[in-house]
Scaffold this motif. Structure first.
Motif, PDB file in Angstrom:
ATOM      1  N   ASP A 263      34.558  38.517  47.201  1.00 23.37           N
ATOM      2  CA  ASP A 263      33.817  39.566  46.519  1.00 23.37           C
ATOM      3  C   ASP A 263      34.243  39.598  45.053  1.00 23.37           C
ATOM      4  OD1 ASP A 263      32.305  41.863  46.119  1.00 23.37           O
ATOM      5  OD2 ASP A 263      33.857  43.197  46.892  1.00 23.37           O
ATOM      6  N   HIS A 264      33.289  39.513  44.142  1.00 33.25           N
ATOM      7  CA  HIS A 264      33.594  39.462  42.704  1.00 33.25           C
ATOM      8  C   HIS A 264      32.596  40.303  41.922  1.00 33.25           C
ATOM      9  CE1 HIS A 264      36.414  36.236  43.475  1.00 33.25           C
ATOM     10  NE2 HIS A 264      35.480  35.629  44.176  1.00 33.25           N
TER      11      HIS A 264
ATOM     12  N   GLN B 101      38.367  43.884  45.015  1.00 35.06           N
ATOM     13  CA  GLN B 101      37.649  43.251  46.107  1.00 35.06           C
ATOM     14  C   GLN B 101      37.610  44.167  47.321  1.00 35.06           C
ATOM     15  OE1 GLN B 101      39.853  39.518  46.560  1.00 35.06           O
ATOM     16  NE2 GLN B 101      37.949  38.453  46.069  1.00 35.06           N
TER      17      GLN B 101
ATOM     18  N   SER C 172      43.095  37.409  42.764  1.00 35.08           N
ATOM     19  CA  SER C 172      43.035  36.927  44.134  1.00 35.08           C
ATOM     20  C   SER C 172      43.369  35.449  44.205  1.00 35.08           C
ATOM     21  CB  SER C 172      41.637  37.137  44.704  1.00 35.08           C
ATOM     22  OG  SER C 172      41.528  36.575  45.966  1.00 35.08           O
TER      23      SER C 172
END
Length: 131
Positions: free
Chosen positions: A80-81, A75, A128
């Protein structure tokens, strides 16, 4: 919520996190317009987070083949992926890309979490703890 019926490995000591060189976010990232947009999208799908643990931890997505990393995505900011297409390619399933269904909100969000100190080759999930 997103991992209903699947095992999710938790790295409580952050050994894997540190070994993979994952980073941390900051207050500026929290106020980022793209992060706010991703938060709205997550809320639409009833994907939440919590403020337990390290809320500034950035994660990543990894695909392992035995003891070798075959795909790595870290990330750059919260939410964010990698794309589903990139993950399917990493798994050798690029033929499935045209057949991918639209993403829909889960009807009964619940997750089974297994806390463990899993070996490196057992982890293939986002690391995450943020949405």
């Amino acid at each position: 919520k997103c991992w209903d019926g699947l095992e999710l490995y938790v790295d409580n000591g952050k050994k894997m996190y540190k070994a993979l060189g994952l980073g941390e976010g900051n207050l500026k990232m929290v106020l980022d317009k793209d992060v706010a947009q991703m938060k709205k999208q997550a809320d639409k799908f009833n994907v939440g987070g919590n403020m337990k643990g390290d809320g500034m931890q950035l994660g990543g997505t990894y695909v392992f083949d035995e003891d070798k990393i075959v795909y790595e995505y870290q990330q750059k900011k919260f939410g964010d992926h990698p794309t589903r297409e990139d993950l399917l390619k990493a798994l050798g399933l690029e033929d499935e890309i045209p057949n991918m269904p639209e993403v829909v909100a889960p009807t009964q969000p619940s997750a089974k979490t297994v806390e463990t100190s899993a070996p490196t080759n057992a982890v293939a999930a986002p690391t995450s703890n943020t949405a």
